[in-house]
Design an enzyme around this catalytic site. Structure first.
Site, short mmCIF file in Angstrom:
data_model
loop_
_atom_site.label_atom_id
_atom_site.label_comp_id
_atom_site.label_asym_id
_atom_site.label_seq_id
_atom_site.Cartn_x
_atom_site.Cartn_y
_atom_site.Cartn_z
N LYS A 66 1.31 -5.36 -3.90
CA LYS A 66 1.05 -4.99 -5.49
C LYS A 66 -0.41 -4.53 -5.90
CE LYS A 66 2.65 -9.49 -6.14
NZ LYS A 66 2.65 -10.42 -6.63
N CYS A 67 -0.77 -3.57 -5.17
CA CYS A 67 -2.20 -2.85 -5.27
C CYS A 67 -2.10 -1.66 -5.52
CB CYS A 67 -2.78 -3.14 -3.89
SG CYS A 67 -4.74 -2.58 -3.81
N GLY A 68 -3.12 -1.14 -6.33
CA GLY A 68 -3.18 0.40 -6.46
C GLY A 68 -3.29 1.17 -5.27
N THR A 70 -1.48 0.51 -2.48
CA THR A 70 -0.23 0.23 -1.76
C THR A 70 0.58 1.41 -1.44
OG1 THR A 70 0.06 -1.96 -2.96
CG2 THR A 70 1.96 -1.02 -1.98
#
Length: 188
Positions: A66-68, A70
């Site tokens: 759930k990361c920028g 990803t």
């Protein structure tokens, strides 16, 4: 008899003292371990044994769902497919940054397969920094262990490139995308 016993005890003491003095020389640096010394549980419940990757480059990445960053999963998977004869990518899911990873390994694996078609090896969720750091990342981030450099895990998708001989070559921060020439020039 007492004289023989006394002489025997003196000899034992001398032998013990000489082995103590010569057995552990801590005056010089110890040679760095190799990545091949490590094994870790895979997300599938098996083991990832890094010694099985001898002769190939290994790209080790701390990942999060759930990361920028990803979307880098797509580039990592493409590297794995394009250079699989020379390279293994190993993802280490981690929730060390802002609650950006699922807390269930089954959910992590499902997310990676469904959204990015990930087929490269993933470990179970681990810590990549702090008091509970997994031994592989402890090795990668400390020059005293890897013999090459200190590195700070600043966020998700930090990358460590290991040579086919098992030595740390380079560290790339999150902004360096997998398809970057900084990484791919090793395999071309």
């Amino acid at each position: 008899m007492k004289k023989i016993l006394f002489i025997g005890m003196v000899l034992i003491g001398i032998i013990s003292l000489s082995s103590f003095i010569t057995s552990d020389d801590t005056t010089g640096p110890k040679p760095a371990k190799s990545i091949y010394d490590f094994k870790i549980e895979s997300i599938d419940g098996g083991k990832i044994d890094f010694s099985e990757y001898k002769g190939k480059y290994i790209l080790i990445v701390n990942t999060a769902s759930k990361c920028g960053y990803t979307p880098q999963y797509k580039g990592l998977e493409q590297l794995y497919k394009d250079y699989g004869d020379k390279l293994v990518v190993v993802g280490f899911p981690s929730d060390n940054f802002a609650d950006q990873e699922f807390h269930d390994n089954v959910e992590i694996k499902s997310f990676c397969e469904k959204n990015y078609g990930v087929t490269f090896p993933l470990t179970t969720s681990v810590d990549v920094k702090g008091a509970k750091i997994t031994p592989v990342f402890d090795y990668l981030t400390h020059k005293s262990q890897n013999g090459v450099m200190d590195a700070k895990i600043s966020w998700n998708f930090n990358k460590f490139l290991i040579s086919p001989e098992g030595k740390l070559l380079e560290y790339f921060d999150s902004k360096v995308v997998p398809e970057s020439d900084k990484i791919t020039h090793y395999f071309k």
